[in-house]
Every structure is written in C-alpha cells, then in structure tokens.
Design an enzyme around this catalytic site. Structure first.
Site, PDB file in Angstrom:
ATOM      1  CB  THR A  34    -162.578 -72.804  70.201  1.00  0.00           C
ATOM      2  OG1 THR A  34    -161.280 -72.700  69.597  1.00  0.00           O
ATOM      3  CG2 THR A  34    -162.439 -74.050  71.199  1.00  0.00           C
ATOM      4  CB  THR A  48    -168.623 -79.801  64.531  1.00  0.00           C
ATOM      5  OG1 THR A  48    -169.166 -78.912  65.174  1.00  0.00           O
ATOM      6  CG2 THR A  48    -169.890 -78.865  63.120  1.00  0.00           C
TER       7      THR A  48
HETATM    8  N1  ASP Z   1    -167.672 -75.336  66.775  1.00  0.00           N
HETATM    9  C1  ASP Z   1    -168.070 -76.164  67.390  1.00  0.00           C
HETATM   10  C2  ASP Z   1    -169.085 -74.944  68.150  1.00  0.00           C
HETATM   11  O1  ASP Z   1    -168.194 -74.554  68.776  1.00  0.00           O
HETATM   12  C3  ASP Z   1    -167.332 -77.090  67.759  1.00  0.00           C
HETATM   13  C4  ASP Z   1    -166.573 -78.067  66.676  1.00  0.00           C
HETATM   14  O2  ASP Z   1    -166.787 -77.992  66.214  1.00  0.00           O
HETATM   15  O3  ASP Z   1    -166.051 -78.786  67.394  1.00  0.00           O
HETATM   16  O4  ASP Z   1    -170.555 -75.096  68.830  1.00  0.00           O
END
Ligand code: ASP
Length: 311
Positions: free
Chosen positions: A228, A175
């Site tokens: 996650t 992200t």
């Molecule tokens: N938080 C993001 C999601 O769950 C992914 C990430 O930050 O790695 O879509």
C-alpha cells in the site's frame, strides 16, 4: 565484484490456500523467465540498469502481474500506470506517473531519465513526450484483462453496498520490480505498477516516487518496494533503509527488516527487495506473501511466493 539480481511480482499474492499447484507453477515460471532475462545481461558483464529493465519488461508483458499488461483499473475504469528507474552510480533517475499507452512503462521511465532532463513526468504530457521518443504504444485493450475487470466490479459493488472489505491482497494491488548489482559494483532499481484496484483517478502510489518505492545509490543499496503505497511514501521507505545504512551503520538486512516491520504500523503492508554493495539480496515482507526471486553469483535461480523456502 559479484553480480546479483532480485525481482518481485508484488505483495498482492493469491492466498496460499487458494493457489493450486498449476497456478503456483505458472507464477514460478514467470518469475524464472524474468530472472533469466536480467541475469543474461549481468552474466555477460552488462550494466545493472539494463538487467533491471529487461527483467521488469518481462514482468510487465505478463498479465499475471499488476503492471502494464494486466494492470488494475481505477474507479473510473481507466488505466493509470506508474514506473521508475534509478541508477546507483550517479543517482540518475526517471519516473512516469498516471500514464496509459507505452507498452512498457519502465522504458518510459528510462526515456525520462536518459533524455528529458527531468526526473518525474505525468499524464498526457508524459505520454506525448514518450511518443516523441518513439516508444511503442498499445491501445487500452492490450492492457485489459478479465481478472482485473472482475476485481474492479466487485470492489465498486462492495462500495455501493457498504459491505466490509474482505478482498485478498491479489484483488487489491500488486507491482513488479527488480534490483541488480553488476560486475562493476553499480546498483540499479526499477519498479512498475498499475497501482491499487479502484484507486481514485489521479492517485499516484509510491512506485514512481524516488526514495519511497524506488531508490539506488552505490554507497548503500538499491530498493524496489510493493504494497500500500501511501504508507511507503509517508515513511520514505527506500531512502529510509539507505539512511539507516549510511548514518546508523546498520547492515542492509537489519535496515530492510526493521523498515518493513515498522511500515506495518504506519499502514504500509507489503514488502521490498534490496541489494547492497556485497552479498545476496534481501526480500522482507509483512504481507502474507510476495512473488519474488533472485540469482546469486552462482547463477542459480531461486523463486518463492509465500513463506515457504525458495525453489
Ligand atoms: N505500491 C503500489 C501502489 O501503491 C501497489 C503495490 O505494490 O501493490 O501503487
């Protein structure tokens, strides 16, 4: 008031042992570039909202990171991007979920915030609205990278074979995000992501959920998370930090550190960046690394990837 900005390029880092010096230098340079873009706004007395937007645009445009160009694919080989922005002065917020088209989803989130009269828009309706707002659109090929296709193919083959999931964080997710405080004391946060590799089509992560992956309120803090997403949503991670500051009178550092530690026991592996009404940003993570960096009031850029000290 002293201006400051922090950014992250996600908790989906390449393991330290697999990251050679050239590749590491590339990540540091990309982080530096994004920090420079955000800091330029703050240094001339511009608003925190513009600083986070400009920093996130740089990271979205860079295929190294899982946002816009370089986003991960769904299990159906499609691209579904999420993004959000929030302004701490009046808690105005805008977010988009499951979109593919706008070159910069963060500008989509901003358009939703500033013009739509709504907070969160999704899918085809959001795309049509953003077209009507004159946002620049790109074809799927623009966002597509071989690295993310390879990661998708590996994961789909693994599922067919029923083999254990031994992927690194880098193949799994990522992200980008930014938080800033301007010279007027206004806070802002912005986050943008392609989500999780081989995610179920229609799955939305924490990024566009205000209070989970993105949050800003001048009286407490601005937060952008990575990891996650389901854990962060269940824990309302970003709003939880603000609540601990507001009601339990915790410092930003203590609240952010505790929430990130507790998240791990709720399936939320990853981290976040946060700033308060004074002082430097905090950037705790419970994963092996988190691409990150900040510029403090002295204007010096600092970047880091794993648990080493800042460059
Ligand atoms: N938080 C993001 C999601 O769950 C992914 C990430 O930050 O790695 O879509």
């Amino acid at each position: 008031m002293q201006a400051t900005i922090a950014i992250h390029g996600g908790a989906g880092t390449i393991p330290a042992a697999a990251l050679d010096a050239d590749a590491a230098a590339g990540y540091h340079a990309a982080l530096r570039d994004a920090l420079d873009a955000g800091w330029r706004v703050l240094a001339r007395g511009g608003p925190a909202l513009d600083a986070v937007t400009d920093a996130v645009i740089k990271l979205e445009n860079d295929p190294l990171f899982n946002a816009a160009r370089g986003a991960v694919f769904t299990a159906a080989r499609t691209l579904e991007m999420d993004a959000a922005v929030m302004c701490g002065r009046d808690r105005s917020a805008g977010a988009v979920a499951g979109i593919c088209g706008p070159r910069n989803p963060i500008l989509g989130a901003r358009a939703v915030m500033e013009h739509s009269g709504t907070v969160l828009m999704m899918g085809a309706g959001a795309e049509a609205y953003l077209r009507s707002q004159g946002l620049e659109f790109m074809p799927p090929e623009y966002f597509t990278t071989q690295r993310r296709l390879d990661a998708l193919n590996l994961e789909l083959a693994r599922r067919v074979a029923g083999a254990p999931d031994v992927r690194s964080d880098a193949d799994r997710h990522g992200t980008v995000g930014a938080v800033a405080r301007d010279i007027f004391g206004d806070l802002a946060a912005g986050t943008s992501t392609g989500g999780i590799t081989a995610k179920r089509p229609g799955r939305v992560g924490d990024t566009p959920v205000i209070g989970a992956g993105t949050y800003a309120d001048n009286t407490t803090c601005a937060v952008s998370t990575t990891g996650t997403g389901e854990g962060f949503i269940r824990f309302t991670a970003a709003a939880e930090i603000a609540a601990r500051m507001r009601y339990a009178k915790q410092s930003l550092e203590q609240a952010a550190n505790d929430v990130v530690a507790e998240l791990l026991t709720h399936g939320g592996d990853g981290g976040l960046i946060a700033i308060g009404s004074a002082g430097l940003p905090v950037m705790p993570f419970n994963s092996s690394g988190m691409y990150r960096g900040y510029v403090g009031p002295d204007g010096v850029v600092h970047t880091a990837i794993h648990r080493e000290g800042f460059r």
